[in-house]
Every structure is written in structure tokens, then in C-alpha cells.
Write an enzyme that holds these catalytic residues in place. Structure first.
Site, PDB file in Angstrom:
ATOM      1  N   HIS A  30      70.176  27.665 -20.763  1.00 19.82           N
ATOM      2  CA  HIS A  30      69.292  28.957 -20.161  1.00 19.82           C
ATOM      3  C   HIS A  30      68.544  28.227 -19.488  1.00 19.82           C
ATOM      4  O   HIS A  30      68.352  29.022 -18.655  1.00 19.82           O
ATOM      5  CB  HIS A  30      68.620  29.535 -21.726  1.00 19.82           C
ATOM      6  CG  HIS A  30      67.101  29.846 -21.384  1.00 19.82           C
ATOM      7  ND1 HIS A  30      67.253  31.262 -22.020  1.00 19.82           N
ATOM      8  CD2 HIS A  30      65.773  30.070 -20.928  1.00 19.82           C
ATOM      9  CE1 HIS A  30      66.239  32.238 -21.862  1.00 19.82           C
ATOM     10  NE2 HIS A  30      64.769  31.043 -20.920  1.00 19.82           N
ATOM     11  N   GLU A  31      67.817  27.082 -19.128  1.00 16.46           N
ATOM     12  CA  GLU A  31      67.103  26.187 -18.159  1.00 16.46           C
ATOM     13  C   GLU A  31      67.885  26.177 -17.619  1.00 16.46           C
ATOM     14  O   GLU A  31      67.625  26.212 -15.975  1.00 16.46           O
ATOM     15  CB  GLU A  31      66.429  24.672 -19.293  1.00 16.46           C
ATOM     16  CG  GLU A  31      65.454  25.037 -20.374  1.00 16.46           C
ATOM     17  CD  GLU A  31      64.555  26.277 -20.335  1.00 16.46           C
ATOM     18  OE1 GLU A  31      63.935  26.924 -19.471  1.00 16.46           O
ATOM     19  OE2 GLU A  31      64.212  27.390 -20.860  1.00 16.46           O
ATOM     20  N   HIS A  68      68.073  29.044 -14.857  1.00 14.60           N
ATOM     21  CA  HIS A  68      66.321  29.549 -14.091  1.00 14.60           C
ATOM     22  C   HIS A  68      66.633  28.956 -13.232  1.00 14.60           C
ATOM     23  O   HIS A  68      65.893  28.955 -12.144  1.00 14.60           O
ATOM     24  CB  HIS A  68      65.310  28.910 -15.676  1.00 14.60           C
ATOM     25  CG  HIS A  68      64.956  30.073 -16.455  1.00 14.60           C
ATOM     26  ND1 HIS A  68      64.180  30.699 -16.363  1.00 14.60           N
ATOM     27  CD2 HIS A  68      64.446  30.177 -17.472  1.00 14.60           C
ATOM     28  CE1 HIS A  68      63.854  31.926 -17.273  1.00 14.60           C
ATOM     29  NE2 HIS A  68      63.361  30.855 -18.060  1.00 14.60           N
ATOM     30  N   GLN A 122      59.787  28.591 -13.439  1.00 10.34           N
ATOM     31  CA  GLN A 122      58.874  28.905 -14.479  1.00 10.34           C
ATOM     32  C   GLN A 122      57.500  29.013 -14.349  1.00 10.34           C
ATOM     33  O   GLN A 122      56.886  30.079 -14.418  1.00 10.34           O
ATOM     34  CB  GLN A 122      59.143  29.376 -15.831  1.00 10.34           C
ATOM     35  CG  GLN A 122      60.428  29.443 -15.920  1.00 10.34           C
ATOM     36  CD  GLN A 122      60.775  29.190 -18.161  1.00 10.34           C
ATOM     37  OE1 GLN A 122      60.588  28.583 -18.300  1.00 10.34           O
ATOM     38  NE2 GLN A 122      60.734  30.938 -18.416  1.00 10.34           N
ATOM     39  N   CYS A 134      62.462  34.064 -23.891  1.00 11.56           N
ATOM     40  CA  CYS A 134      62.414  33.402 -22.402  1.00 11.56           C
ATOM     41  C   CYS A 134      60.574  33.871 -22.723  1.00 11.56           C
ATOM     42  O   CYS A 134      60.076  34.616 -22.433  1.00 11.56           O
ATOM     43  CB  CYS A 134      62.904  34.297 -21.512  1.00 11.56           C
ATOM     44  SG  CYS A 134      62.494  33.484 -19.983  1.00 11.56           S
ATOM     45  N   LEU A 135      59.959  32.292 -22.273  1.00 10.43           N
ATOM     46  CA  LEU A 135      58.267  32.927 -22.133  1.00 10.43           C
ATOM     47  C   LEU A 135      58.353  33.386 -21.108  1.00 10.43           C
ATOM     48  O   LEU A 135      57.144  34.033 -20.640  1.00 10.43           O
ATOM     49  CB  LEU A 135      57.981  31.296 -21.350  1.00 10.43           C
ATOM     50  CG  LEU A 135      57.927  30.342 -23.012  1.00 10.43           C
ATOM     51  CD1 LEU A 135      57.691  29.159 -22.796  1.00 10.43           C
ATOM     52  CD2 LEU A 135      57.371  31.046 -24.179  1.00 10.43           C
ATOM     53  N   GLY A 194      62.020  26.015 -24.319  1.00 11.21           N
ATOM     54  CA  GLY A 194      61.735  24.905 -23.006  1.00 11.21           C
ATOM     55  C   GLY A 194      61.385  25.505 -21.911  1.00 11.21           C
ATOM     56  O   GLY A 194      60.750  27.053 -22.328  1.00 11.21           O
TER      57      GLY A 194
HETATM   58 ZN    ZN Z   1      63.327  31.491 -19.857  1.00  7.66          ZN
END
Ligand code: ZN
Length: 197
Positions: free
Chosen positions: A164-165, A168, A84, A122-123, A79
Site C-alpha cells: 500500500h505504501e 503511494h 501523503q 487509508c489516512l 503506515g
Molecule cells: Zn494510504
């Protein structure tokens, strides 16, 4: 004994990469590094901003989500939210049930009261993994990149990804949802990175 030897031979075959495989693996790692360098990392103020609703489903949106999907795959993620990559729009891309999705103006609603705690990554948070409690089942109402309505019922890992997304898009990170001790440990790992950058 014979079985064991056989297994050993089998493992050995797998360990030895051909030159082409080794090259492909090296390239994959470089692509991942490049993708991660284009994703905002912890400490970046964009990760703490609330994103705005998308109002027009135009060519720009389509191009942006194509780029985000490619970045997500290169970075080995499931995701990626627009915040981000420094774009404050309510959009994320993800892989649900092995299918790539673009989700615009998403609204997640819990189904029932059941929650479960699992480690998340998380990226934008490097190697950090922390346990996060999420609703086990949710519905997701959103639009795709063309503006058609999407309605999904999700559970387990898929439900976790969309929660999670959406976080963000509200400027929230998994660190805000973990327990105090896990947060302390994670921040200990993240701070030296900040000093270096
Ligand atoms: Zn994340």
C-alpha cells in the site's frame, strides 16, 4: 446465570471511564483530528505524483521521518508515505511486527504467486474501506533513515502495508486496485467531501 451477571458487572466497569480516562480519550481524538488535517486528502494532486529517490541521508531526512512517525501514531495509522504529507521523496514510515520503521527507496518484490483480498483503509481517504488484492508474501529491500540497508521478508498484514505504501510513492491509491463496484461506492462517499472542502 451467575456467570452472566458477573460478565455484566465486568462490562459495566469498563464502560465507566474515570475523569482522567475520559480526558485522555478526548485528547487522543483532538490529536487525531490535528494529525489528519496535516495529511493530504483525496483530490490533492500530491497523492497522484511519483516520488523521487532519496539521495542524501541527512538531518533533514531524519527530522522529516520523525515527524511522519508521530503523525502516523496520532492519526491511528499503521503506515504513512511522504507523498501523503506533500513531500515527493521515496520514503514511508510504518509499524511492522509492532516496531516502527523508516523505509527509504523501498523495493517490494512478490514471493510466489499467492494473493489475497482484504479490506484496506487509508489516512488520505477518510472512512473509506475497499477490498484490495495484494501479494500474500513479499520481500522488501530498502534503507533506514541512516542509510543502512534493510531487507525484510513479510507476509499477511505486514506485506499488505508495504505494498500500500509503495503504491503511494508511485501516485497510486487503493481505489485504483479495487473492483469497479467498490470504487463507485467509495467515490460516492468521497465526492460530497470534496464539494464541502
Ligand atoms: Zn494510504
Amino acid at each position: 446465570m451467575a456467570d452472566h451477571e458477573h460478565e455484566h458487572e465486568h462490562d459495566h466497569d469498563h464502560d465507566e471511564l474515570t475523569e482522567a480516562e475520559a480526558q485522555a480519550e478526548a485528547e487522543r481524538l483532538v490529536r487525531k483530528e490535528i494529525a489528519l488535517s496535516q495529511i493530504r486528502q483525496y483530490g490533492d494532486p500530491a497523492l497522484r505524483m511519483r516520488a523521487d529517490e532519496v539521495e542524501s541521508f541527512d538531518e533533514e531526512l531524519r527530522k522529516m521521518t520523525e515527524r511522519m512517525t508521530a503523525l502516523m501514531h496520532d492519526a491511528d495509522g499503521v503506515g504513512l508515505a511522504a507523498t501523503q504529507v506533500g513531500i515527493l521523496r521515496r520514503v514511508f514510515v510504518c509499524t511492522l511486527l509492532d516496531e516502527d520503521r523508516v523505509l527509504v527507496n523501498p523495493v517490494v518484490t512478490p514471493v510466489g504467486k499467492e494473493t489475497e483480498s482484504e479490506p484496506e483503509g487509508c489516512l488520505s481517504l477518510g472512512p473509506i474501506r475497499v477490498p484490495v488484492e495484494r501479494h500474500t508474501r513479499v520481500t522488501l529491500a530498502a534503507f533506514d533513515a541512516e542509510g543502512s540497508p534493510v531487507s525484510l521478508e513479510l507476509e499477511g498484514q505486514d506485506a499488505r502495508v508495504v505494498q500500500h505504501e509503495v503504491d503511494h510513492l508511485d501516485g497510486k491509491l487503493m481505489l485504483d486496485r479495487t473492483d469497479a463496484e467498490s470504487r463507485r461506492e467509495a467515490l460516492g462517499l468521497l465526492r460530497p467531501r470534496l464539494v464541502l472542502s
